[in-house]
Motif scaffolding. Structure first.
Motif, PDB file in Angstrom:
ATOM      1  N   THR A 132      -4.294  10.752   7.435  1.00 30.66           N
ATOM      2  CA  THR A 132      -4.286  11.481   6.167  1.00 30.66           C
ATOM      3  C   THR A 132      -3.182  12.523   6.172  1.00 30.66           C
ATOM      4  O   THR A 132      -3.100  13.339   7.100  1.00 30.66           O
ATOM      5  CB  THR A 132      -5.638  12.171   5.914  1.00 30.66           C
ATOM      6  N   THR A 175      -3.874   7.731   3.859  1.00 34.70           N
ATOM      7  CA  THR A 175      -3.969   8.465   2.602  1.00 34.70           C
ATOM      8  C   THR A 175      -2.824   9.465   2.523  1.00 34.70           C
ATOM      9  O   THR A 175      -2.623  10.267   3.439  1.00 34.70           O
ATOM     10  CB  THR A 175      -5.314   9.201   2.489  1.00 34.70           C
ATOM     11  N   ALA A 178      -3.725  14.106  -0.105  1.00 29.31           N
ATOM     12  CA  ALA A 178      -5.124  14.447  -0.321  1.00 29.31           C
ATOM     13  C   ALA A 178      -5.214  15.839  -0.934  1.00 29.31           C
ATOM     14  O   ALA A 178      -4.849  16.826  -0.312  1.00 29.31           O
ATOM     15  CB  ALA A 178      -5.893  14.396   0.996  1.00 29.31           C
ATOM     16  N   VAL A 196      -3.887   4.711   0.310  1.00 27.72           N
ATOM     17  CA  VAL A 196      -4.258   5.526  -0.845  1.00 27.72           C
ATOM     18  C   VAL A 196      -3.103   6.482  -1.106  1.00 27.72           C
ATOM     19  O   VAL A 196      -2.877   7.420  -0.345  1.00 27.72           O
ATOM     20  CB  VAL A 196      -5.566   6.298  -0.585  1.00 27.72           C
ATOM     21  N   SER A 197      -2.369   6.196  -2.163  1.00 27.42           N
ATOM     22  CA  SER A 197      -1.208   7.022  -2.513  1.00 27.42           C
ATOM     23  C   SER A 197      -1.591   7.902  -3.694  1.00 27.42           C
ATOM     24  O   SER A 197      -1.443   7.511  -4.851  1.00 27.42           O
ATOM     25  CB  SER A 197      -0.005   6.135  -2.861  1.00 27.42           C
ATOM     26  N   ASN A 198      -2.092   9.076  -3.390  1.00 28.44           N
ATOM     27  CA  ASN A 198      -2.527   9.970  -4.465  1.00 28.44           C
ATOM     28  C   ASN A 198      -1.346  10.600  -5.182  1.00 28.44           C
ATOM     29  O   ASN A 198      -1.182  10.471  -6.386  1.00 28.44           O
ATOM     30  CB  ASN A 198      -3.456  11.050  -3.915  1.00 28.44           C
ATOM     31  N   GLN A 199      -0.485  11.265  -4.416  1.00 23.66           N
ATOM     32  CA  GLN A 199       0.680  11.938  -4.969  1.00 23.66           C
ATOM     33  C   GLN A 199       1.541  12.412  -3.812  1.00 23.66           C
ATOM     34  O   GLN A 199       1.049  12.678  -2.719  1.00 23.66           O
ATOM     35  CB  GLN A 199       0.271  13.116  -5.854  1.00 23.66           C
ATOM     36  N   ASP A 218      -2.592   1.894  -5.896  1.00 24.48           N
ATOM     37  CA  ASP A 218      -2.168   2.754  -6.999  1.00 24.48           C
ATOM     38  C   ASP A 218      -1.145   3.734  -6.444  1.00 24.48           C
ATOM     39  O   ASP A 218      -1.461   4.554  -5.585  1.00 24.48           O
ATOM     40  CB  ASP A 218      -3.370   3.496  -7.583  1.00 24.48           C
ATOM     41  N   SER A 220       0.305   6.263  -7.698  1.00 24.36           N
ATOM     42  CA  SER A 220       0.218   7.660  -8.132  1.00 24.36           C
ATOM     43  C   SER A 220      -1.165   7.913  -8.704  1.00 24.36           C
ATOM     44  O   SER A 220      -1.315   8.211  -9.888  1.00 24.36           O
ATOM     45  CB  SER A 220       1.307   7.959  -9.169  1.00 24.36           C
ATOM     46  N   ALA A 221      -2.154   7.823  -7.851  1.00 24.98           N
ATOM     47  CA  ALA A 221      -3.540   7.816  -8.312  1.00 24.98           C
ATOM     48  C   ALA A 221      -3.960   9.123  -8.962  1.00 24.98           C
ATOM     49  O   ALA A 221      -4.670   9.127  -9.974  1.00 24.98           O
ATOM     50  CB  ALA A 221      -4.467   7.482  -7.140  1.00 24.98           C
ATOM     51  N   THR A 222      -3.549  10.259  -8.394  1.00 23.31           N
ATOM     52  CA  THR A 222      -3.997  11.553  -8.925  1.00 23.31           C
ATOM     53  C   THR A 222      -2.856  12.434  -9.396  1.00 23.31           C
ATOM     54  O   THR A 222      -3.086  13.449 -10.047  1.00 23.31           O
ATOM     55  CB  THR A 222      -4.809  12.316  -7.866  1.00 23.31           C
TER      56      THR A 222
END
Length: 680
Positions: A132, A175, A178, A196-199, A218, A220-222
């Motif tokens: 992470t 990830t 996070a 998990v690619s949030n940003q 995804d 750019s999930a968040t």
């Protein structure tokens, strides 16, 4: 590095502690995050040493391609902690977590980076567990940060060439971002079963590899994903999406590429955030159920791509640029639509692309060009019917579609516009061309523009209405036919003829619908035979018909002229068979310049209009040679005046308006009944 737990003492706990140790006891201070006090790794290849400055900064000095096997969770970097790697120029270090020093898998251990990581070389992190990168992380490397959870059974690859095999089973997920977007200076590469690619904000290249079958990704999930350099994303038949903005290449000079691949499996790629900003975008999404949707806030170049089913591309564009274009071949399994929304920002798709289904598109007053190998069908795609280029402002909003070596079929409208001073043309090229159903062609305010159809091997069939400034229709020997009318807007004049061209090579021309070619425009015919019906009067310009030609002018009082152009620009008319012309009370004349050779003869009917064919009487060196064969005329009350260069052969003549016949170099003969009567 290992994170010491934060200790939070509530008032209740403080009172309990006070009572337990007595009123004079000194309570311990809270224990904050800290880097390891001593070296917590073993160097199984190369050499490495560890030093600590204070409680929150650790420095590792290592040789190139050194391998460090960490104890437990001691690699974790907590928020507020800093780990520095000092490596030789161009060097790399591999950090293994959850592995034994023998190289075998150890206890599964997760990795978290929430603090600061700095390195003078490449940093590899190989975990037997999850990795992470937290939102508070700040990472700077000279060469990049490489993350992997794929099992490596040997260090040989890294120790020799400084890279991982990336072929083992996945032992965890990765990830990125996070809670917030980490700041990463340099390249970032992540390989895992799932990602998990949030940003994230990355100054260099970004590479994501997700290896678990059907695991979606995804980007750019968040929040936003910003790849300052190139972006490469690969899944194992997993769908790829982008909920939020994705930008590529904004921090690196020159055009950077986003390469997106789903491997196999027929899954979608959906990059439809309106604020995306790609430079070059290449997509591989095979499979008969794979659709690709792309939205672009600026301009986008499509690189070599394979789309299993449908492709939808929308770009805002920039005025004065091509909003959507190509730098490589695009293979589209079914349908495609291309849309730009900014005025004067067009579409240009080429590079030997292919499309198996239908094509549609639109621009806001700019050009639309699509060139493919094989067949092309203009249809309805993604709710968009045909191709439209909007109203032009200061440019030509043209349409050009090429089906190289294949059939071009227009089933939905083509609509383009000029600006009353420079027109918007339509150019269609294919092995054969067919317009049908709703496949109308419309040019509005298109001064000086042309609707061009060019069939390179087959025929042209016009089955839907054409409205244009002028038309140029050509085949390489195939026929030209119609079941719907053609309307043109611009008339010519004596000095500047405006031509509507129909050239079928050795093929036949049959245009017998209620056409409305502009009055006074020039009709040019080339073919084995020709038959034309028109409401307005026409001039017959440069023509070469080896057989018979028939022209029917249906408008009341509208005339017909054989020949066009002045002086040396006089156009030559050659008809091998009989030229039959019928008007509805309109006169039939000829032009004083340009050879007229109508070998099979003339058969003229005017319904009362005069017939004046006196070009052979013109004076000067430019007087044309006129050879009509036999001349048959039924002019009703209209006078007849016929002059021929060679022997004049009068066929059946019917008139009550009088007959004048003359040959400038030969005699006059008759081969039919001459009836010159008196009206009433």
């Amino acid at each position: 590095m290992k994170n010491a737990s934060n200790v939070r003492l509530s008032l209740r706990k403080l009172l309990i502690a006070t009572m337990a140790v007595g009123p004079l006891a000194v309570l311990p201070a809270p224990v904050w995050a800290a880097v390891p006090a001593a070296q917590e790794f073993s160097a199984t290849s190369g050499t490495a040493s560890y030093t600590r400055s204070g409680t929150n900064v650790g420095t590792i000095t290592a040789s190139d391609k050194s391998v460090l096997v960490w104890n437990g969770t001691n690699f974790n970097i907590a928020a507020g902690d800093t780990i520095n790697f000092t490596l030789p120029t161009g060097g790399a270090v591999l950090n293994k977590i959850g592995y034994a020093t023998t190289g075998a898998l150890g206890t599964a251990t997760n990795v978290s980076i929430d603090g600061t990581l700095f390195s003078t070389g490449k940093v590899f992190v190989l975990a037997n567990g999850d990795i992470t990168i937290g939102g508070t992380a700040s990472i700077t490397t000279n060469g990049g940060l490489y993350l992997s959870t794929l099992e490596e059974t040997s260090d040989f690859s890294f120790a020799t060439v400084g890279s991982l095999n990336l072929s083992g089973a996945s032992r965890g997920s990765i990830t990125i971002g996070a809670g917030a977007a980490p700041s990463i200076s340099g390249n970032l590469e992540a390989t895992a079963g799932t990602i998990v690619s949030n940003q994230a904000s990355v100054s260099g290249d970004v590479v994501y590899r997700s290896v678990t079958a059907a695991a979606g990704l995804d980007l750019s999930a968040t929040g936003a994903l910003a790849a300052g350099g190139n972006l490469s994303v690969t899944t194992n038949a997993g769908a790829i999406t982008a909920t939020n903005q994705v930008t590529v290449g904004q921090q690196v000079t020159g055009n950077q590429t986003a390469t997106i691949s789903t491997g196999t499996g027929g899954v979608n790629v959906t990059l439809d955030n309106a604020t995306n900003n790609f430079e070059i975008l290449s997509i591989t999404a095979p499979g008969t159920t794979a659709d690709v949707t792309v939205r672009e806030a600026n301009i986008v170049t499509l690189g070599a791509s394979t789309i299993g089913r449908d492709l939808f591309v929308t770009a805002t564009g920039t005025a004065g640029t091509v909003g959507i274009n190509t730098s490589g071949t695009i293979a589209i399994g079914r349908d495609a639509s291309f849309v730009t929304t900014t005025a004067n920002s067009g579409v240009s798709i080429g590079n030997n692309s292919t499309i198996a289904g239908s094509l549609s598109g639109s621009t806001a007053s700019s050009s639309f060009a699509f060139s493919a190998v094989g067949p092309v069908t203009i249809g309805t795609v993604n709710g968009l019917n045909g191709i439209t280029t909007g109203a032009a402002t200061n440019n030509r909003s043209s349409i050009s579609v090429t089906a190289s070596g294949g059939a071009l079929t227009v089933n939905q409208p083509l609509v383009t516009a000029g600006n009353n001073t420079s027109g918007g043309g339509v150019t269609l090229t294919g092995g054969s061309i067919t317009t049908a159903g709703a496949g109308t062609i419309t040019q509005t305010a298109a001064v000086g523009s042309t609707t061009t159809m060019n069939a390179t091997t087959g025929s042209i069939s016009i089955g839907a209405a054409v409205t244009a400034d002028r038309v140029n229709v050509r085949t390489a020997g195939g026929s030209i036919t119609q079941t719907a009318a053609i309307t043109t807007a611009t008339s010519g004049n004596t000095n500047t003829p405006v031509a509507n061209v129909f050239n079928a090579g050795a093929g036949a021309i049959t245009l017998t619908q209620a056409n409305a070619l502009a009055a006074g425009s020039t009709l040019q015919l080339t073919g084995s035979t020709a038959s034309v019906t028109n409401t307005n009067g026409l001039w017959l310009g440069t023509s070469n018909v080896t057989g018979a030609a028939t022209v029917n002018i249906t408008g009341a009082g509208q005339g017909f002229q054989i020949g066009a152009g002045l002086g040396t620009a006089g156009q030559v008319v050659t008809i091998g068979g009989i030229l039959t012309v019928t008007t509805n009370g309109g006169a039939i004349t000829d032009q004083d310049y340009g050879r007229q050779t109508i070998t099979g003869g003339l058969n003229l009917t005017t319904g009362g209009g005069a017939v004046t064919l006196d070009a052979a009487n013109a004076l000067g060196a430019l007087a044309p040679v006129v050879q009509f064969g036999s001349v048959a005329v039924n002019s009703g009350a209209g006078a007849i005046n016929v002059i021929e260069t060679s022997t004049l052969n009068l066929g059946a003549i019917t008139t009550t308006g009088g007959l004048t016949a003359r040959s400038t170099t030969g005699g006059i003969v008759d081969s039919g009944v001459i009836n010159v009567g008196v009206a009433g």
